[in-house]
Design a protein around this motif. Structure first.
Motif, short mmCIF file in Angstrom:
data_model
loop_
_atom_site.label_atom_id
_atom_site.label_comp_id
_atom_site.label_asym_id
_atom_site.label_seq_id
_atom_site.Cartn_x
_atom_site.Cartn_y
_atom_site.Cartn_z
N MET A 1 0.83 -1.20 0.00
CA MET A 1 0.00 0.00 0.00
C MET A 1 0.87 1.26 0.00
SD MET A 1 -2.99 1.33 -0.05
CE MET A 1 -4.06 -0.06 0.34
N PHE A 2 1.93 1.24 0.82
CA PHE A 2 2.82 2.41 0.88
C PHE A 2 3.47 2.65 -0.48
CE2 PHE A 2 7.07 4.20 1.47
CZ PHE A 2 6.72 5.40 2.04
N ARG A 3 3.86 1.56 -1.16
CA ARG A 3 4.50 1.72 -2.47
C ARG A 3 3.52 2.36 -3.46
NH1 ARG A 3 8.32 0.11 -6.06
NH2 ARG A 3 7.62 -0.56 -8.12
N LYS A 4 2.26 1.94 -3.45
CA LYS A 4 1.26 2.51 -4.36
C LYS A 4 1.04 3.99 -4.05
CE LYS A 4 -1.29 -1.77 -5.29
NZ LYS A 4 -2.59 -2.46 -5.15
N PHE A 5 0.99 4.32 -2.76
CA PHE A 5 0.82 5.72 -2.39
C PHE A 5 2.01 6.56 -2.85
CE2 PHE A 5 1.61 9.16 0.67
CZ PHE A 5 0.44 9.89 0.52
N ARG A 6 3.21 5.99 -2.68
CA ARG A 6 4.43 6.70 -3.09
C ARG A 6 4.43 6.96 -4.59
NH1 ARG A 6 9.68 4.21 -4.08
NH2 ARG A 6 11.36 5.75 -3.91
N ILE A 7 4.02 5.96 -5.36
CA ILE A 7 3.98 6.12 -6.82
C ILE A 7 2.93 7.16 -7.20
CG2 ILE A 7 3.41 4.96 -8.99
CD1 ILE A 7 4.68 2.43 -7.80
N LEU A 8 1.75 7.11 -6.55
CA LEU A 8 0.69 8.07 -6.85
C LEU A 8 1.14 9.49 -6.54
CD1 LEU A 8 -2.21 8.74 -7.65
CD2 LEU A 8 -2.90 8.29 -5.28
N LEU A 10 4.21 10.58 -6.46
CA LEU A 10 5.21 10.95 -7.45
C LEU A 10 4.56 11.36 -8.77
CD1 LEU A 10 8.13 11.18 -8.41
CD2 LEU A 10 8.09 8.72 -8.91
N LEU A 11 3.52 10.62 -9.18
CA LEU A 11 2.84 10.94 -10.43
C LEU A 11 2.14 12.29 -10.35
CD1 LEU A 11 1.33 7.45 -11.38
CD2 LEU A 11 3.23 8.64 -12.48
N LEU A 12 1.57 12.61 -9.18
CA LEU A 12 0.93 13.92 -9.02
C LEU A 12 1.94 15.05 -9.10
CD1 LEU A 12 -1.62 13.13 -6.15
CD2 LEU A 12 -2.16 13.65 -8.54
N VAL A 13 3.09 14.83 -8.45
CA VAL A 13 4.16 15.84 -8.52
C VAL A 13 4.62 16.02 -9.96
CG1 VAL A 13 6.53 16.35 -7.84
CG2 VAL A 13 4.91 15.48 -6.15
N LEU A 14 4.82 14.90 -10.66
CA LEU A 14 5.29 14.97 -12.04
C LEU A 14 4.27 15.65 -12.94
CD1 LEU A 14 6.97 11.46 -12.43
CD2 LEU A 14 8.10 13.67 -12.46
N ALA A 15 2.97 15.40 -12.70
CA ALA A 15 1.94 16.04 -13.52
C ALA A 15 1.97 17.55 -13.33
CB ALA A 15 0.56 15.49 -13.15
N THR A 16 2.16 17.99 -12.09
CA THR A 16 2.24 19.43 -11.82
C THR A 16 3.47 20.04 -12.48
OG1 THR A 16 1.14 19.10 -9.69
CG2 THR A 16 2.34 21.16 -9.99
N VAL A 17 4.59 19.33 -12.35
CA VAL A 17 5.83 19.79 -12.98
C VAL A 17 5.69 19.83 -14.50
CG1 VAL A 17 8.25 19.22 -13.39
CG2 VAL A 17 7.31 19.06 -11.09
N ALA A 18 5.05 18.80 -15.06
CA ALA A 18 4.89 18.72 -16.52
C ALA A 18 4.06 19.88 -17.05
CB ALA A 18 4.26 17.39 -16.91
N LEU A 19 3.00 20.25 -16.32
CA LEU A 19 2.17 21.38 -16.75
C LEU A 19 2.98 22.67 -16.77
CD1 LEU A 19 -0.55 22.56 -17.57
CD2 LEU A 19 -1.11 22.76 -15.12
N GLY A 20 3.75 22.88 -15.71
CA GLY A 20 4.59 24.07 -15.67
C GLY A 20 5.63 24.06 -16.77
N ALA A 21 6.19 22.87 -17.04
CA ALA A 21 7.20 22.74 -18.09
C ALA A 21 6.61 23.02 -19.46
CB ALA A 21 7.81 21.34 -18.04
#
Length: 256
Positions: A1-8, A10-21
């Motif tokens: 469960m922790f691994r899935k939360f960590r990946i989720l 990370l994906l949210l952070v990357l999505a935010t970064v990608a929009l700014g990029a």
């Protein structure tokens, strides 16, 4: 469960970064205003020759890059007076996080985030806030014969570049820096990753030549001058390099 939360997470952070990029990349490739590029020299080894070389670098050391890009941008009909302004920061003592040797997708994402975090805390430079930051690691050619792979990240407007601390190789360094800078602008590689040979036709400066080989110039994202089906040479400098049509389209110089 922790691994899935960590990946989720990370994906949210990357999505935010990608929009700014994406927004930042759109501004870079509009070619309406000068793009401010900050270059941070770093001695990648403890060689005294490397330290001396890095210490004497200034804006004139990289003027060939901005002048070459200005010529290519104008060749494609854009009228911005100074497409790129390169400023050189004082040498950095810190080494940025290097990419893992054989990264998986998650490893590559984590490294990209680490590099951006590191870059944000090592970006002091006088003048306007840079839109692109290039961290150039210099190596003594007497100690290292082959450079590690360089990287340009369009998502983050960052470059991690390896170069030789050598005046005779300064022009070829400029080719590598320009190649990675155009990655930041959105250009893709146009060479075979397994062989290093430019891909026909998009990796050829003059694909319409008959016969097509040997070529006399390098397409900047093809990286080399094709001489035979299995042989190509590094261009001696940017004067022997051009931005090809596909690269021009990728970085916003043409509509097709």
């Amino acid at each position: 469960m922790f691994r899935k939360f960590r990946i989720l997470l990370l994906l949210l952070v990357l999505a935010t970064v990608a929009l700014g990029a994406w927004r930042a990349s759109s501004r870079l490739t509009a070619w309406e205003h000068t793009v401010h590029v900050a270059l941070y020299p770093i001695a990648a080894d403890d060689s005294p020759a490397t330290a001396r070389y890095v210490a004497q670098l200034d804006a004139d050391s990289f003027s060939e890059i901005s002048e070459w890009l200005e010529g290519e941008v104008h060749r494609y009909g854009k009228t911005v007076l100074q497409p790129v302004a390169i400023r050189v920061a004082p040498p950095l003592a810190a080494i940025p996080p290097l990419p893992p040797a054989h990264p998986g997708v998650l490893d590559a994402m984590l490294w990209s985030l680490k590099l951006r975090w590191w870059a944000a805390s090592h970006d002091d430079i006088a003048g306007p806030k840079p839109q692109v930051r290039l961290f150039v690691l210099y190596h003594d050619p007497e100690r290292l014969a082959v450079l590690p792979h360089s990287t340009g990240l369009s998502k983050g407007q960052l470059g991690l570049i390896h170069a030789f601390a050598s005046r005779p190789q300064q022009r070829q360094n400029a080719v590598v820096i320009a190649h990675e800078l155009l990655h930041v602008f959105g250009a893709s590689d146009k060479y075979d990753l397994s062989t290093g040979q430019p891909i026909y036709p998009q990796g050829y400066a003059e694909p319409e030549r008959s016969p097509p080989l040997p070529q006399e110039l390098a397409e900047i994202m093809g990286g080399r001058i094709p001489l035979a089906a299995d042989r190509s040479d590094m261009p001696p400098g940017l004067a022997a390099s051009v931005v090809g049509p596909q690269t021009a389209h990728e970085i916003g110089l043409t509509d097709r």
